[in-house]
Design a protein around this motif. Sequence first.
Motif, mmCIF file in Angstrom:
data_model
loop_
_atom_site.group_PDB
_atom_site.id
_atom_site.type_symbol
_atom_site.label_atom_id
_atom_site.label_comp_id
_atom_site.label_asym_id
_atom_site.label_seq_id
_atom_site.Cartn_x
_atom_site.Cartn_y
_atom_site.Cartn_z
ATOM 1 N N ASP A 53 0.832 -1.212 0.000
ATOM 2 C CA ASP A 53 0.000 0.000 0.000
ATOM 3 C C ASP A 53 0.864 1.258 0.000
ATOM 4 O OD1 ASP A 53 -2.485 -1.199 -0.088
ATOM 5 O OD2 ASP A 53 -2.862 -1.024 2.063
ATOM 6 N N LYS A 54 1.985 1.210 0.733
ATOM 7 C CA LYS A 54 2.859 2.385 0.819
ATOM 8 C C LYS A 54 3.400 2.765 -0.565
ATOM 9 C CE LYS A 54 6.812 4.204 3.351
ATOM 10 N NZ LYS A 54 7.832 3.949 4.358
ATOM 11 N N GLU A 55 3.886 1.770 -1.313
ATOM 12 C CA GLU A 55 4.411 2.052 -2.653
ATOM 13 C C GLU A 55 3.292 2.467 -3.605
ATOM 14 O OE1 GLU A 55 7.226 0.070 -6.130
ATOM 15 O OE2 GLU A 55 6.796 -1.102 -4.335
ATOM 16 N N ALA A 56 2.144 1.801 -3.511
ATOM 17 C CA ALA A 56 1.002 2.157 -4.368
ATOM 18 C C ALA A 56 0.529 3.577 -4.057
ATOM 19 C CB ALA A 56 -0.135 1.153 -4.181
ATOM 20 N N GLY A 57 0.521 3.944 -2.771
ATOM 21 C CA GLY A 57 0.134 5.298 -2.382
ATOM 22 C C GLY A 57 1.082 6.346 -2.944
ATOM 23 N N TYR A 58 2.376 6.016 -2.937
ATOM 24 C CA TYR A 58 3.377 6.928 -3.497
ATOM 25 C C TYR A 58 3.141 7.108 -5.007
ATOM 26 C CZ TYR A 58 7.887 9.162 -4.311
ATOM 27 O OH TYR A 58 8.874 10.059 -4.652
ATOM 28 N N LEU A 59 2.892 5.992 -5.691
ATOM 29 C CA LEU A 59 2.612 6.056 -7.130
ATOM 30 C C LEU A 59 1.363 6.895 -7.393
ATOM 31 C CD1 LEU A 59 3.093 5.113 -10.081
ATOM 32 C CD2 LEU A 59 1.793 3.049 -9.506
ATOM 33 N N LEU A 60 0.326 6.694 -6.606
ATOM 34 C CA LEU A 60 -0.910 7.448 -6.764
ATOM 35 C C LEU A 60 -0.682 8.947 -6.547
ATOM 36 C CD1 LEU A 60 -3.984 7.320 -7.230
ATOM 37 C CD2 LEU A 60 -4.239 6.994 -4.775
ATOM 38 N N GLU A 61 0.108 9.276 -5.536
ATOM 39 C CA GLU A 61 0.337 10.682 -5.204
ATOM 40 C C GLU A 61 1.297 11.376 -6.164
ATOM 41 O OE1 GLU A 61 1.989 13.427 -1.514
ATOM 42 O OE2 GLU A 61 1.331 11.373 -1.102
ATOM 43 N N HIS A 62 2.372 10.679 -6.565
ATOM 44 C CA HIS A 62 3.446 11.323 -7.338
ATOM 45 C C HIS A 62 3.519 10.897 -8.806
ATOM 46 C CE1 HIS A 62 5.099 12.973 -3.610
ATOM 47 N NE2 HIS A 62 4.914 11.774 -3.075
ATOM 48 N N SER A 63 2.782 9.867 -9.177
ATOM 49 C CA SER A 63 2.779 9.317 -10.546
ATOM 50 C C SER A 63 4.139 8.772 -10.984
ATOM 51 C CB SER A 63 2.253 10.343 -11.555
ATOM 52 O OG SER A 63 0.902 10.629 -11.266
ATOM 53 N N ILE A 64 4.989 8.447 -10.017
ATOM 54 C CA ILE A 64 6.252 7.759 -10.275
ATOM 55 C C ILE A 64 6.453 6.733 -9.155
ATOM 56 C CG2 ILE A 64 7.380 9.660 -11.526
ATOM 57 C CD1 ILE A 64 8.957 10.244 -8.913
ATOM 58 N N LEU A 65 7.386 5.803 -9.365
ATOM 59 C CA LEU A 65 7.701 4.825 -8.331
ATOM 60 C C LEU A 65 8.750 5.391 -7.383
ATOM 61 C CD1 LEU A 65 7.885 1.548 -10.471
ATOM 62 C CD2 LEU A 65 6.083 2.229 -8.869
ATOM 63 N N PRO A 66 8.652 5.066 -6.091
ATOM 64 C CA PRO A 66 9.657 5.542 -5.139
ATOM 65 C C PRO A 66 10.966 4.771 -5.322
ATOM 66 C CG PRO A 66 8.160 4.024 -4.056
ATOM 67 C CD PRO A 66 7.641 4.222 -5.455
ATOM 68 N N ASP A 67 12.053 5.331 -4.821
ATOM 69 C CA ASP A 67 13.356 4.655 -4.921
ATOM 70 C C ASP A 67 13.700 3.957 -3.602
ATOM 71 O OD1 ASP A 67 13.957 6.778 -3.298
ATOM 72 O OD2 ASP A 67 15.560 7.578 -4.552
ATOM 73 N N THR A 68 12.697 3.327 -3.005
ATOM 74 C CA THR A 68 12.864 2.724 -1.684
ATOM 75 C C THR A 68 13.110 1.220 -1.729
ATOM 76 O OG1 THR A 68 10.462 2.504 -1.572
ATOM 77 C CG2 THR A 68 11.436 4.453 -0.533
ATOM 78 N N GLN A 69 12.933 0.577 -2.875
ATOM 79 C CA GLN A 69 13.052 -0.866 -2.968
ATOM 80 C C GLN A 69 14.417 -1.234 -3.564
ATOM 81 O OE1 GLN A 69 10.025 -0.420 -1.247
ATOM 82 N NE2 GLN A 69 10.145 -2.587 -1.712
ATOM 83 N N PRO A 70 15.155 -2.182 -2.947
ATOM 84 C CA PRO A 70 16.481 -2.520 -3.467
ATOM 85 C C PRO A 70 16.455 -3.199 -4.847
ATOM 86 C CG PRO A 70 15.965 -3.827 -1.504
ATOM 87 C CD PRO A 70 14.852 -2.846 -1.690
ATOM 88 N N TYR A 71 15.457 -4.074 -5.106
ATOM 89 C CA TYR A 71 15.402 -4.755 -6.409
ATOM 90 C C TYR A 71 14.275 -4.205 -7.275
ATOM 91 C CZ TYR A 71 15.588 -8.280 -10.043
ATOM 92 O OH TYR A 71 15.690 -8.897 -11.263
ATOM 93 N N GLN A 72 13.096 -4.061 -6.753
ATOM 94 C CA GLN A 72 11.941 -3.449 -7.434
ATOM 95 C C GLN A 72 11.608 -4.142 -8.752
ATOM 96 O OE1 GLN A 72 12.241 0.798 -7.205
ATOM 97 N NE2 GLN A 72 10.067 0.979 -6.908
ATOM 98 N N THR A 73 11.083 -5.352 -8.635
ATOM 99 C CA THR A 73 10.762 -6.209 -9.771
ATOM 100 C C THR A 73 9.697 -5.620 -10.687
ATOM 101 O OG1 THR A 73 11.214 -8.177 -8.449
ATOM 102 C CG2 THR A 73 9.821 -8.487 -10.378
ATOM 103 N N ILE A 74 9.935 -5.693 -11.986
ATOM 104 C CA ILE A 74 8.870 -5.568 -12.984
ATOM 105 C C ILE A 74 8.944 -6.815 -13.845
ATOM 106 C CG2 ILE A 74 8.658 -3.047 -13.034
ATOM 107 C CD1 ILE A 74 10.356 -3.098 -15.639
ATOM 108 N N VAL A 75 7.786 -7.312 -14.263
ATOM 109 C CA VAL A 75 7.704 -8.523 -15.066
ATOM 110 C C VAL A 75 6.765 -8.275 -16.238
ATOM 111 C CG1 VAL A 75 8.363 -10.231 -13.318
ATOM 112 C CG2 VAL A 75 6.038 -9.371 -13.354
ATOM 113 N N VAL A 76 6.984 -8.998 -17.335
ATOM 114 C CA VAL A 76 6.301 -8.714 -18.599
ATOM 115 C C VAL A 76 5.195 -9.726 -18.895
ATOM 116 C CG1 VAL A 76 6.648 -8.469 -21.104
ATOM 117 C CG2 VAL A 76 8.411 -7.704 -19.525
ATOM 118 N N GLY A 77 4.080 -9.213 -19.433
ATOM 119 C CA GLY A 77 3.043 -10.039 -20.026
ATOM 120 C C GLY A 77 2.310 -10.962 -19.073
ATOM 121 N N GLU A 78 1.643 -11.950 -19.666
ATOM 122 C CA GLU A 78 0.823 -12.884 -18.893
ATOM 123 C C GLU A 78 1.641 -13.643 -17.859
ATOM 124 O OE1 GLU A 78 -2.499 -16.404 -19.562
ATOM 125 O OE2 GLU A 78 -1.392 -15.651 -21.294
#
Length: 162
Positions: A53-78
Amino acid sequence: DSHQLVEVSHKGASSILLEAPELGFQAPEALELPEEDGSETDEMVSVYRHMTDKEAGYLLEHSILPDTQPYQTIVVGEEGYEYCKKYFTGKKKVTPPVTTIVEFQCPKQLVEELFAMQWKIEDGARSHGLGEKGGKGLPLFNDSLRSSSTSWRVVFVKRPRR
């Protein structure tokens, strides 16, 4: 409306699960029309990130991702979406627990650039770490969010039943 979340919890569940009825990788392919200058539009790719929720709240408020996560996974597609859902079904765990999956519609060129910097396979999904312990692509990703080249929406939420 395909941007609404619908309840997908099973009867008697201790949590409420809400999910988008259609995800970016399921949508019919958009017809790529030439721009006014004759160039082709960018092809878009669906990328997913599970978050607290904390990261989602930051995204909602600032429209960017915070730099608080050491790895910060993104994954593609299905495969990426199914990987994220494992954190909501007990197949994978993280502390603090995640509550939200966000779908990002990114230019294919950005995704290719990020994955050229670093990637690995996690449970069958290609993963890129945006953070300092990954490919360090967060500044590029956030620049794309700031310029509106990348859009986002919440596609899955888990909440305790009251």
